[in-house]
Design a protein around this motif. Structure first.
Motif, PDB file in Angstrom:
ATOM      1  N   SER A  67       1.591  -9.279 -11.071  1.00 21.46           N
ATOM      2  CA  SER A  67       0.322  -8.870 -11.441  1.00 21.46           C
ATOM      3  C   SER A  67      -0.656  -7.709 -10.805  1.00 21.46           C
ATOM      4  O   SER A  67      -1.396  -7.140 -11.258  1.00 21.46           O
ATOM      5  N   GLY A  68      -0.187  -7.196  -9.664  1.00 22.66           N
ATOM      6  CA  GLY A  68      -0.696  -6.430  -9.072  1.00 22.66           C
ATOM      7  C   GLY A  68      -1.950  -6.689  -7.869  1.00 22.66           C
ATOM      8  O   GLY A  68      -2.659  -5.995  -7.432  1.00 22.66           O
ATOM      9  N   GLU A  69      -2.094  -8.074  -7.978  1.00 20.47           N
ATOM     10  CA  GLU A  69      -3.217  -8.653  -7.331  1.00 20.47           C
ATOM     11  C   GLU A  69      -2.806  -8.749  -5.936  1.00 20.47           C
ATOM     12  O   GLU A  69      -1.679  -8.901  -5.316  1.00 20.47           O
ATOM     13  N   VAL A  70      -3.889  -8.192  -5.176  1.00 23.13           N
ATOM     14  CA  VAL A  70      -3.841  -8.254  -3.837  1.00 23.13           C
ATOM     15  C   VAL A  70      -4.008  -9.697  -3.088  1.00 23.13           C
ATOM     16  O   VAL A  70      -5.096 -10.181  -3.268  1.00 23.13           O
ATOM     17  N   LEU A  71      -3.106 -10.305  -2.441  1.00 22.25           N
ATOM     18  CA  LEU A  71      -3.031 -11.424  -2.091  1.00 22.25           C
ATOM     19  C   LEU A  71      -3.688 -11.602  -0.559  1.00 22.25           C
ATOM     20  O   LEU A  71      -4.190 -12.365  -0.056  1.00 22.25           O
ATOM     21  N   ALA A  72      -3.663 -10.472   0.074  1.00 25.18           N
ATOM     22  CA  ALA A  72      -4.151 -10.475   1.483  1.00 25.18           C
ATOM     23  C   ALA A  72      -4.321  -8.833   1.820  1.00 25.18           C
ATOM     24  O   ALA A  72      -3.685  -7.895   1.555  1.00 25.18           O
ATOM     25  N   ARG A  73      -5.468  -8.523   2.413  1.00 24.19           N
ATOM     26  CA  ARG A  73      -5.866  -7.186   2.804  1.00 24.19           C
ATOM     27  C   ARG A  73      -6.493  -7.144   4.256  1.00 24.19           C
ATOM     28  O   ARG A  73      -7.901  -7.433   4.566  1.00 24.19           O
ATOM     29  N   VAL A  74      -5.956  -7.234   5.271  1.00 27.37           N
ATOM     30  CA  VAL A  74      -6.246  -6.905   6.806  1.00 27.37           C
ATOM     31  C   VAL A  74      -6.600  -5.477   7.108  1.00 27.37           C
ATOM     32  O   VAL A  74      -5.450  -4.837   7.288  1.00 27.37           O
ATOM     33  N   ALA A  75      -7.845  -4.970   7.046  1.00 26.89           N
ATOM     34  CA  ALA A  75      -8.095  -3.770   7.188  1.00 26.89           C
ATOM     35  C   ALA A  75      -8.295  -3.318   8.664  1.00 26.89           C
ATOM     36  O   ALA A  75      -8.321  -2.115   8.872  1.00 26.89           O
ATOM     37  N   SER A  76      -8.513  -4.267   9.512  1.00 26.65           N
ATOM     38  CA  SER A  76      -8.485  -3.947  10.800  1.00 26.65           C
ATOM     39  C   SER A  76      -8.277  -5.495  11.519  1.00 26.65           C
ATOM     40  O   SER A  76      -8.693  -6.344  11.083  1.00 26.65           O
ATOM     41  N   PRO A  77      -7.802  -5.402  12.964  1.00 28.95           N
ATOM     42  CA  PRO A  77      -7.711  -6.613  13.611  1.00 28.95           C
ATOM     43  C   PRO A  77      -8.975  -7.482  13.814  1.00 28.95           C
ATOM     44  O   PRO A  77      -8.918  -8.684  14.054  1.00 28.95           O
ATOM     45  N   ASP A  78      -9.914  -6.685  14.199  1.00 27.13           N
ATOM     46  CA  ASP A  78     -11.339  -7.541  14.419  1.00 27.13           C
ATOM     47  C   ASP A  78     -12.462  -6.625  13.879  1.00 27.13           C
ATOM     48  O   ASP A  78     -12.502  -5.390  14.460  1.00 27.13           O
ATOM     49  N   TYR A  79     -13.303  -6.981  12.983  1.00 28.13           N
ATOM     50  CA  TYR A  79     -14.411  -6.232  12.406  1.00 28.13           C
ATOM     51  C   TYR A  79     -15.332  -6.076  13.327  1.00 28.13           C
ATOM     52  O   TYR A  79     -15.920  -4.969  12.961  1.00 28.13           O
ATOM     53  N   PHE A  80     -15.516  -6.727  14.422  1.00 39.32           N
ATOM     54  CA  PHE A  80     -16.583  -6.334  15.117  1.00 39.32           C
ATOM     55  C   PHE A  80     -16.195  -5.510  16.450  1.00 39.32           C
ATOM     56  O   PHE A  80     -17.226  -5.259  17.431  1.00 39.32           O
ATOM     57  N   ASP A  81     -14.936  -5.365  16.547  1.00 41.12           N
ATOM     58  CA  ASP A  81     -14.408  -4.311  17.679  1.00 41.12           C
ATOM     59  C   ASP A  81     -14.684  -2.810  17.603  1.00 41.12           C
ATOM     60  O   ASP A  81     -14.130  -2.388  16.836  1.00 41.12           O
ATOM     61  N   GLU A  82     -15.686  -2.508  18.466  1.00 39.50           N
ATOM     62  CA  GLU A  82     -16.043  -1.057  18.355  1.00 39.50           C
ATOM     63  C   GLU A  82     -15.006  -0.154  18.791  1.00 39.50           C
ATOM     64  O   GLU A  82     -14.756   0.992  18.198  1.00 39.50           O
ATOM     65  N   ARG A  83     -14.446  -0.630  19.703  1.00 43.92           N
ATOM     66  CA  ARG A  83     -13.428   0.398  20.505  1.00 43.92           C
ATOM     67  C   ARG A  83     -12.159   0.533  19.436  1.00 43.92           C
ATOM     68  O   ARG A  83     -11.631   1.535  19.492  1.00 43.92           O
ATOM     69  N   ARG A  84     -11.670  -0.558  18.455  1.00 37.22           N
ATOM     70  CA  ARG A  84     -10.868  -0.322  17.637  1.00 37.22           C
ATOM     71  C   ARG A  84     -11.267   0.199  16.336  1.00 37.22           C
ATOM     72  O   ARG A  84     -10.588   0.133  15.263  1.00 37.22           O
ATOM     73  N   ALA A  85     -12.756   0.532  16.096  1.00 41.39           N
ATOM     74  CA  ALA A  85     -13.507   0.995  15.270  1.00 41.39           C
ATOM     75  C   ALA A  85     -13.018  -0.161  14.086  1.00 41.39           C
ATOM     76  O   ALA A  85     -12.559   0.137  12.842  1.00 41.39           O
ATOM     77  N   GLY A  86     -13.388  -1.283  14.285  1.00 43.48           N
ATOM     78  CA  GLY A  86     -13.118  -2.603  13.569  1.00 43.48           C
ATOM     79  C   GLY A  86     -13.549  -2.468  12.155  1.00 43.48           C
ATOM     80  O   GLY A  86     -13.181  -2.939  11.086  1.00 43.48           O
ATOM     81  N   GLN A  87     -14.770  -1.718  11.988  1.00 43.43           N
ATOM     82  CA  GLN A  87     -15.531  -1.532  10.533  1.00 43.43           C
ATOM     83  C   GLN A  87     -14.902  -0.644   9.569  1.00 43.43           C
ATOM     84  O   GLN A  87     -14.936  -0.371   8.239  1.00 43.43           O
ATOM     85  N   VAL A  88     -13.970   0.314   9.951  1.00 44.18           N
ATOM     86  CA  VAL A  88     -13.255   1.086   9.395  1.00 44.18           C
ATOM     87  C   VAL A  88     -11.954   0.568   8.493  1.00 44.18           C
ATOM     88  O   VAL A  88     -11.357  -0.242   9.013  1.00 44.18           O
ATOM     89  N   ASP A  89     -11.914   0.727   7.292  1.00 40.36           N
ATOM     90  CA  ASP A  89     -10.974   0.069   6.533  1.00 40.36           C
ATOM     91  C   ASP A  89      -9.707   0.982   6.639  1.00 40.36           C
ATOM     92  O   ASP A  89      -9.564   2.012   5.910  1.00 40.36           O
ATOM     93  N   LEU A  90      -8.759   0.562   7.399  1.00 38.98           N
ATOM     94  CA  LEU A  90      -7.579   1.397   7.672  1.00 38.98           C
ATOM     95  C   LEU A  90      -6.311   1.075   6.474  1.00 38.98           C
ATOM     96  O   LEU A  90      -5.371   1.843   6.524  1.00 38.98           O
ATOM     97  N   THR A  91      -6.555   0.259   5.452  1.00 37.71           N
ATOM     98  CA  THR A  91      -5.672   0.072   4.347  1.00 37.71           C
ATOM     99  C   THR A  91      -6.198   1.255   3.285  1.00 37.71           C
ATOM    100  O   THR A  91      -5.240   1.421   2.463  1.00 37.71           O
ATOM    101  N   ARG A  92      -7.147   1.861   3.561  1.00 39.08           N
ATOM    102  CA  ARG A  92      -7.674   3.069   2.705  1.00 39.08           C
ATOM    103  C   ARG A  92      -7.759   4.427   3.604  1.00 39.08           C
ATOM    104  O   ARG A  92      -8.163   5.236   2.816  1.00 39.08           O
ATOM    105  N   ALA A  93      -7.678   4.379   4.553  1.00 43.95           N
ATOM    106  CA  ALA A  93      -7.476   5.562   5.321  1.00 43.95           C
ATOM    107  C   ALA A  93      -6.031   6.286   4.978  1.00 43.95           C
ATOM    108  O   ALA A  93      -5.222   6.010   4.783  1.00 43.95           O
ATOM    109  N   VAL A  94      -6.375   7.788   4.994  1.00 49.70           N
ATOM    110  CA  VAL A  94      -5.266   8.548   4.646  1.00 49.70           C
ATOM    111  C   VAL A  94      -4.473   8.927   5.883  1.00 49.70           C
ATOM    112  O   VAL A  94      -4.927   9.424   6.900  1.00 49.70           O
ATOM    113  N   ARG A  95      -3.045   8.697   5.698  1.00 48.46           N
ATOM    114  CA  ARG A  95      -2.231   8.755   7.078  1.00 48.46           C
ATOM    115  C   ARG A  95      -1.148   9.355   6.871  1.00 48.46           C
ATOM    116  O   ARG A  95      -0.610   9.119   5.455  1.00 48.46           O
ATOM    117  N   SER A  96      -0.209  10.144   7.634  1.00 45.67           N
ATOM    118  CA  SER A  96       1.009  10.529   7.311  1.00 45.67           C
ATOM    119  C   SER A  96       1.957   9.452   7.108  1.00 45.67           C
ATOM    120  O   SER A  96       2.140   8.592   8.142  1.00 45.67           O
TER     121      SER A  96
END
Length: 731
Positions: A355-384
């Motif tokens: 179906s193409g349905e997203v069953l899980a999307r963990v975009a960061s380990p901790d939403y409130f962790d500033e050191r890990r930039a927790g509110q940045v969605d890493l599933t949609r970040a452009v990476r090599s």
């Protein structure tokens, strides 16, 4: 006789009476002004009952006259324009995340079906026995309240029904008076003329105050018990019935003893009514009352934020995410990120192939962790992606009839103009099959096939499937993109890999239920997709993992910045990214050692058993190298690259000016850091701050042990006298 008369005396809130929230803790009705009864107490009680009945009759007449006041009060508010907390739920309608209203209140909508029947039984018995019989106002309860008013000269218990309480919550009045009570009665009758009993009850369940910024039973149950009110114990139900009478003075997180006493009074009333057995009541009184509020659910916060931003006017949004799986993988990501280091992050995607349905999307380990930039969605970040694009290169080669999984290909030094690819371990394996080349992620064979199928064609094919590659500014697609010289998002890469499991057709991803499904897009021909899937199924698994269960591929970007692992079975595809959110290099970071173990753990924690890959499609050729048609037995590129050359000496890693973070256990020396060298004429001499390192046995990759934080100068000199040097900061 006297004792029996006392026990039959109605207390505050009995027969469905609940006055406006008081400023005290459920104080008993005042007795001042009443005659001191001794021997004639029973006679006085009988007269009081007759008087109460008369007053009830008078109250009925009075209530009838309130219809004439409707015009002066105007139409009743029906709660249809209430500002409710926006909620995001999973595919099974379980709450993922909710948001406070503009006034900062948790006000979650609730219906009768969302609440434990035990709670409703206690609520009706304690607040409004005749809720389903009256039309908004209970004449018996109203008459009793009137009798108490005549006896005491003030309102003792309000005779309020649940509907009258809803009216008060819809039109709050700070002052208690006979006029206010009359207005509530009129509003209650109006409400019941427009709404069903379940709708009225739903308003109460949504608006009842529970202290602080909590409104409604769902917000209270989630905050105090950490669960939805669908399953409540008797003690929990009694507490939730007691709190709205005096929500601020009975808050368990501030006035714990008061909350316990209020709950026990409700339970005592239930004992007198015989609604529950004595044993149940005693067990309920032994249940602990929470001392503090719990955090509201915060599952899939990035997906919830995206959904709210995309549909700002929706009150409830239902996602395709499986809440249980999402919660499990969030815990896995946090655990692995902590083990990797304080600056490391992990992102995970799970997609349903069909179906193409997203069953899980963990975009960061901790939403409130500033050191890990927790509110940045890493599933949609452009990476090599490193080597993660190689399966698509070979897929196009299969599609064009250039190669077969058993075709032989050379893994030897080659140069394409100024570009000379090398393998990750800086060695070459000679003649290998295409199967082995992909399973071992050899670079030279992949570049050789890409040279034949064309970088532009690969880029266009992936874009047609819905995953646009991001190239460096003003650069055209080149051979380097096959080894990660391009950017892609984890969400897109996971979607592309799901196409291998469904015969080469990619289903665009969807994250909200009931959204239109777009038609699938062609990625590869079915035979080519099946070849790739079967090869990847044989990829050697990470340490301590079972092989052959899924097809998967890893990737490591240039400079050890990104580690990838994407795998699939017949039903779902899982993508994993590991790295630093700021894109800084991480010494020794590799897809096989950092991302692949997380992929296999995510697989083990997901639904079982695994689904088999599709069978071979029509036209698939299953044969050994010797039995292949002659053109497919050995890869014959049209343009043969040069093999005799000397590449310039260069320190590949660490790059000049890089900052590397030292990692070490407490009390131990920092872990060794790698040096990777390309080109030059051996033997090589490597120097650290002017002192030589032993590079004779390490080839073009070796490790050095740093003394601690600071700057170090690395220099390499080859046999011809060429040299390269970098300055690196260790921290």
């Amino acid at each position: 006789m006297n004792q029996r008369a006392k026990s039959s005396s109605p207390g505050p809130g009995e027969d469905g009476a609940l006055g406006a929230p008081s400023n005290g803790d459920n104080k008993s009705p005042r007795r001042s002004g009443r005659p001191h009864l001794k021997g004639e107490q029973g006679t006085w009680r009988r007269r009081a009952l007759y008087a109460g009945a008369g007053l009830a009759a008078i109250a009925c007449v009075a209530i009838g006259t309130t219809w004439g006041l409707i015009d002066s009060f105007g139409p009743a508010p029906l709660g249809r324009d209430l500002e409710l907390s926006k909620t995001v739920v999973d595919r099974n309608s379980k709450l993922l995340r909710s948001y406070v209203t503009s006034q900062g209140r948790w006000r979650l909508p609730a219906t009768r079906d969302q609440v434990d029947q035990r709670y409703l039984d206690v609520l009706f018995a304690y607040e409004d026995k005749r809720f389903f019989q009256h039309t908004g106002v209970d004449p018996l309860a109203f008459g009793r309240a009137a009798l108490q008013f005549v006896s005491n000269g003030e309102i003792v218990s309000g005779g309020s029904t649940i509907t009258m309480q809803v009216a008060r919550l819809l039109e709050p009045r700070a002052k208690r008076s006979l006029y206010v009570k009359l207005r509530e009665a009129v509003r209650a009758i109006q409400l019941e003329s427009k709404l069903s009993k379940d709708q009225v009850l739903g308003l109460y369940l949504t608006l009842a105050p529970y202290g602080g910024n909590l409104e409604g039973i769902r917000a209270a149950s989630l905050s105090y018990f950490g669960k939805e009110p669908k399953r409540l114990t008797l003690g929990e139900a009694a507490l939730l019935v007691a709190l709205p009478q005096s929500p601020e003075l009975r808050r368990p997180d501030r006035f714990h003893a008061s909350a316990v006493r209020a709950r026990d009074r409700v339970l005592d009333r239930m004992a007198r009514h015989g609604l529950f057995s004595a044993d149940e009541i005693e067990r309920a009184k032994l249940e602990p009352v929470p001392h503090a509020r719990k955090k509201m659910p915060m599952i899939a916060p990035h997906a919830a934020d995206d959904a709210i931003a995309g549909t700002p006017n929706a009150r409830e949004i239902r996602l395709t995410i499986d809440g249980s799986l999402q919660k499990t993988l969030e815990a896995l990501a946090l655990d692995r990120a902590r083990a990797l280091g304080p600056d490391m992050s992990v992102a995970i995607m799970v997609v349903d192939n069909a179906s193409g349905e997203v069953l899980a999307r963990v975009a960061s380990p901790d939403y409130f962790d500033e050191r890990r930039a927790g509110q940045v969605d890493l599933t949609r970040a452009v990476r090599s992606p490193g080597s993660a694009l190689k399966p698509f290169i070979y897929g196009l080669g299969f599609e064009d009839g250039l190669i077969h999984p058993e075709t032989l290909i050379e893994d030897r030094p080659l140069r394409y103009g100024s570009y000379a690819p090398e393998n990750f371990d800086l060695t070459f394996q000679g003649t290998v099959t295409i199967r082995r080349a992909l399973q071992q992620s050899l670079n030279v064979p992949a570049v050789a096939v890409l040279e034949e199928v064309g970088p532009n064609r690969l880029t266009a094919r992936l874009a047609e499937a819905g995953a646009a590659l991001v190239l460096p500014r003003r650069e055209a697609p080149g051979l380097a993109l096959g080894l990660g010289g391009v950017g892609i998002r984890l969400a897109d890469l996971t979607m592309l890999y799901s196409g291998f499991a469904r015969g080469g057709a990619v289903q665009p991803l969807t994250e909200q239920m009931d959204t239109p499904k777009f038609p699938a897009k062609r990625l590869l021909e079915p035979v080519a997709a099946w070849y790739v899937a079967k090869i990847l199924q044989g990829t050697p698994p990470p340490e301590n993992a079972a092989g052959g269960r899924i097809a998967f591929k890893t990737g490591t970007s240039y400079g050890y910045r990104d580690a990838w692992a994407v795998g699939f079975d017949g039903k779902r595809t899982i993508g994993v990214w590991v790295g630093r959110p700021d894109g800084a290099p991480v010494s020794g970071l590799a897809g096989r050692t950092a991302a692949a173990p997380i992929l296999f753990d995510a697989l083990a924690r997901g639904p079982q058993p695994l689904a088999p890959l599709p069978p071979a499609p029509a036209g698939a050729l299953i044969a050994t190298t010797a039995k292949l048609p002659p053109p497919l037995q050995r890869f014959q590129p049209h343009a043969v690259a040069s093999a005799s050359f000397t590449r310039p000496l260069h320190i590949v890693f660490p790059p000049n000016g890089a900052s590397l973070e030292l990692s070490a256990m407490a009390g131990e020396a920092p872990a060794p850091l790698p040096i990777k060298i390309s080109g030059g004429t051996p033997p090589l001499t490597v120097m650290l701050n002017g002192l030589p390192l032993d590079a004779s046995k390490a080839g073009r990759r070796l490790f050095f042990e740093p003394e601690g934080p600071g700057f170090v100068r690395l220099t390499v000199i080859d046999a011809a006298g060429a040299a390269d040097s970098v300055l690196v900061r260790l921290q």
